[in-house]
Design a protein around this motif. Structure first.
Motif, PDB file in Angstrom:
ATOM      1  N   THR A 197       3.694   9.596  -5.864  1.00 36.09           N
ATOM      2  CA  THR A 197       3.606  11.003  -6.247  1.00 36.09           C
ATOM      3  C   THR A 197       4.985  11.590  -6.490  1.00 36.09           C
ATOM      4  O   THR A 197       5.184  12.361  -7.439  1.00 36.09           O
ATOM      5  CB  THR A 197       2.878  11.807  -5.143  1.00 36.09           C
ATOM      6  OG1 THR A 197       1.577  11.243  -4.955  1.00 36.09           O
ATOM      7  CG2 THR A 197       2.741  13.260  -5.516  1.00 36.09           C
ATOM      8  N   LEU A 198       5.949  11.224  -5.653  1.00 37.44           N
ATOM      9  CA  LEU A 198       7.310  11.718  -5.830  1.00 37.44           C
ATOM     10  C   LEU A 198       7.910  11.215  -7.145  1.00 37.44           C
ATOM     11  O   LEU A 198       8.555  11.966  -7.875  1.00 37.44           O
ATOM     12  CB  LEU A 198       8.196  11.299  -4.654  1.00 37.44           C
ATOM     13  CG  LEU A 198       7.883  11.964  -3.320  1.00 37.44           C
ATOM     14  CD1 LEU A 198       8.695  11.324  -2.200  1.00 37.44           C
ATOM     15  CD2 LEU A 198       8.135  13.460  -3.384  1.00 37.44           C
ATOM     16  N   PHE A 231       4.971   5.723   5.278  1.00 41.29           N
ATOM     17  CA  PHE A 231       5.353   6.974   4.624  1.00 41.29           C
ATOM     18  C   PHE A 231       5.610   6.735   3.138  1.00 41.29           C
ATOM     19  O   PHE A 231       5.135   7.474   2.281  1.00 41.29           O
ATOM     20  CB  PHE A 231       6.605   7.555   5.290  1.00 41.29           C
ATOM     21  CG  PHE A 231       7.025   8.873   4.715  1.00 41.29           C
ATOM     22  CD1 PHE A 231       6.418  10.049   5.123  1.00 41.29           C
ATOM     23  CD2 PHE A 231       8.018   8.938   3.751  1.00 41.29           C
ATOM     24  CE1 PHE A 231       6.794  11.274   4.590  1.00 41.29           C
ATOM     25  CE2 PHE A 231       8.409  10.151   3.209  1.00 41.29           C
ATOM     26  CZ  PHE A 231       7.792  11.329   3.627  1.00 41.29           C
ATOM     27  N   ARG A 232       6.352   5.673   2.823  1.00 41.03           N
ATOM     28  CA  ARG A 232       6.665   5.345   1.431  1.00 41.03           C
ATOM     29  C   ARG A 232       5.374   5.045   0.652  1.00 41.03           C
ATOM     30  O   ARG A 232       5.202   5.478  -0.479  1.00 41.03           O
ATOM     31  CB  ARG A 232       7.622   4.148   1.387  1.00 41.03           C
ATOM     32  CG  ARG A 232       8.138   3.837   0.004  1.00 41.03           C
ATOM     33  CD  ARG A 232       9.215   2.776   0.043  1.00 41.03           C
ATOM     34  NE  ARG A 232      10.398   3.143   0.795  1.00 41.03           N
ATOM     35  CZ  ARG A 232      11.361   3.930   0.338  1.00 41.03           C
ATOM     36  NH1 ARG A 232      11.296   4.443  -0.869  1.00 41.03           N
ATOM     37  NH2 ARG A 232      12.408   4.211   1.084  1.00 41.03           N
ATOM     38  N   THR A 288       3.649   8.337  -0.219  1.00 45.01           N
ATOM     39  CA  THR A 288       4.366   9.422  -0.907  1.00 45.01           C
ATOM     40  C   THR A 288       5.150   9.024  -2.151  1.00 45.01           C
ATOM     41  O   THR A 288       5.319   9.847  -3.042  1.00 45.01           O
ATOM     42  CB  THR A 288       5.375  10.095   0.060  1.00 45.01           C
ATOM     43  OG1 THR A 288       6.339   9.129   0.484  1.00 45.01           O
ATOM     44  CG2 THR A 288       4.667  10.705   1.260  1.00 45.01           C
ATOM     45  N   GLU A 289       5.669   7.806  -2.226  1.00 36.66           N
ATOM     46  CA  GLU A 289       6.625   7.496  -3.285  1.00 36.66           C
ATOM     47  C   GLU A 289       6.030   7.614  -4.683  1.00 36.66           C
ATOM     48  O   GLU A 289       6.686   8.110  -5.602  1.00 36.66           O
ATOM     49  CB  GLU A 289       7.254   6.115  -3.105  1.00 36.66           C
ATOM     50  CG  GLU A 289       8.384   5.901  -4.103  1.00 36.66           C
ATOM     51  CD  GLU A 289       9.170   4.638  -3.872  1.00 36.66           C
ATOM     52  OE1 GLU A 289       9.403   3.933  -4.862  1.00 36.66           O
ATOM     53  OE2 GLU A 289       9.560   4.360  -2.717  1.00 36.66           O
TER      54      GLU A 289
END
Length: 195
Positions: A94-95, A87-88, A91-92
């Motif tokens: 972009t976050l 998940f990280r 996504t990280e």
């Protein structure tokens, strides 16, 4: 500074900052950008093909070591290390970019409103006018700023008596005052958005 409010005619969200307040906000936002960009686990290759970059999922797989970043990017699946890492990874990056861009929006808006790039002179007033999308971006960044400040200070729920007991000249008390001020700004911004 009276916080944010909605202008009756234009429907814009407005606020007036002293030069000191605007400088302080710019500094906080700048520090957040620096933390987000300098602590990125995987450097981005700006020369890469943009289409390829859209499908680049080579982000970090481990939780950040910095406590502020760990708070801003919590582990999604604490009970499943492999799922959390995947998940990280997806996504990280972009976050991080989104949070940095939101903080940059605060800086850009303040400078477009007349805040000089050097320290603002005494008596300077910065009039900020935000449309709703920009106001929502500021609100998201205020959340990140407050989380960062609270984490660095060690603020916990129900510990108000500790903070109010500190002498005014204690650096922690002054930093806590800034934390509360950002909270006040966020609260008035939320109210202005719902008016």
């Amino acid at each position: 500074m009276g916080g944010f409010q909605r202008h009756r005619r234009s429907k814009l969200i407005i606020a007036n900052f002293s030069g000191f307040e605007a400088d302080l906000l710019r500094s906080l936002a700048g520090q957040l950008v620096e933390l987000l960009r300098n602590e990125a686990a995987v450097p981005r290759d700006d020369s890469a093909d943009p289409f390829e970059a859209m499908f680049d999922f080579s982000g970090p797989t481990q939780a950040p070591e910095d406590p502020v970043l760990a708070r801003l990017f919590p582990t999604a699946y604490p009970a499943d290390e492999e799922a959390a890492a995947e998940f990280r990874r997806f996504t990280e990056g972009t976050l991080r970019d989104g949070k940095a861009d939101a903080a940059i929006t605060i800086i850009d808006t303040l400078e477009e409103a007349g805040l000089p790039t050097e320290l603002a002179e005494e008596g300077l007033v910065i009039d900020v006018e935000l449309d709703e999308p920009t106001a929502e971006t500021w609100m998201r960044s205020f959340t990140d700023l407050r989380l960062a400040l609270a984490t660095r200070l060690g603020v916990e729920e129900g510990d108000e008596a500790f903070w109010y007991a500190l002498p005014d000249d204690d650096a922690r008390a002054q930093a806590h005052d800034i934390y509360e001020w950002v909270g006040y700004l966020q609260e008035t911004l939320v109210q202005a958005l719902t008016d």
